[in-house]
Design a protein around this motif. Structure first.
Motif, PDB file in Angstrom:
ATOM      1  N   ALA A  27       0.828  -1.213   0.000  1.00  0.00           N
ATOM      2  CA  ALA A  27       0.000   0.000   0.000  1.00  0.00           C
ATOM      3  C   ALA A  27       0.859   1.260   0.000  1.00  0.00           C
ATOM      4  O   ALA A  27       0.534   2.237  -0.689  1.00  0.00           O
ATOM      5  CB  ALA A  27      -0.938  -0.002   1.204  1.00  0.00           C
ATOM      6  N   ALA A  30       2.610   1.593  -3.455  1.00  0.00           N
ATOM      7  CA  ALA A  30       1.595   1.966  -4.446  1.00  0.00           C
ATOM      8  C   ALA A  30       1.220   3.438  -4.310  1.00  0.00           C
ATOM      9  O   ALA A  30       1.080   4.149  -5.317  1.00  0.00           O
ATOM     10  CB  ALA A  30       0.368   1.081  -4.303  1.00  0.00           C
ATOM     11  N   PRO A  37      -3.202  -0.158  -5.078  1.00  0.00           N
ATOM     12  CA  PRO A  37      -2.460  -1.220  -4.389  1.00  0.00           C
ATOM     13  C   PRO A  37      -2.712  -2.619  -4.966  1.00  0.00           C
ATOM     14  O   PRO A  37      -1.792  -3.434  -5.040  1.00  0.00           O
ATOM     15  CB  PRO A  37      -2.949  -1.134  -2.940  1.00  0.00           C
ATOM     16  CG  PRO A  37      -3.499   0.228  -2.791  1.00  0.00           C
ATOM     17  CD  PRO A  37      -3.984   0.653  -4.140  1.00  0.00           C
TER      18      PRO A  37
END
Length: 103
Positions: A27, A30, A37
């Motif tokens: 996460a 990303a 994600p």
């Protein structure tokens, strides 16, 4: 024709390498790259499969080969149907009784 990819291949490769190198959560990586994600998670899984670290997914080469083989099977089935129809037509012509012309 397949839909165009939303992210270029270079970004996919860079993102997967960056995640592997940093060890940070997906996460966070990303978010840093401005991608979803789940997209990064899929790219990392595919990269791991390509490197032989996962056996639950096909590698990219296997996936491409599978697509090619499926196209070939479709083409061969189509050709087979055409040949079946042609042979049925020729068989019908052979079944007609031949009559001799009268003199």
């Amino acid at each position: 024709m397949p839909a165009p990819r939303k992210y270029p291949d270079e970004l996919r490769q860079h993102a997967a390498v960056r995640f592997t190198a940093t060890g940070r959560p997906i996460a966070h990586v990303a978010k840093d790259l401005g991608i979803h994600p789940e997209a990064l998670r899929n790219w990392v899984r595919q990269d791991e499969a390509d490197r032989g670290e996962r056996d639950d997914r096909l590698t990219t080469a296997e996936h491409d080969e599978l697509k090619q083989l499926r196209r070939e099977v479709t083409e061969l089935r189509r050709a087979n149907e055409i040949l079946k129809a042609a042979s049925a037509l020729f068989a019908q012509e052979l079944d007609y009784p031949r009559t001799r012309p009268t003199k």
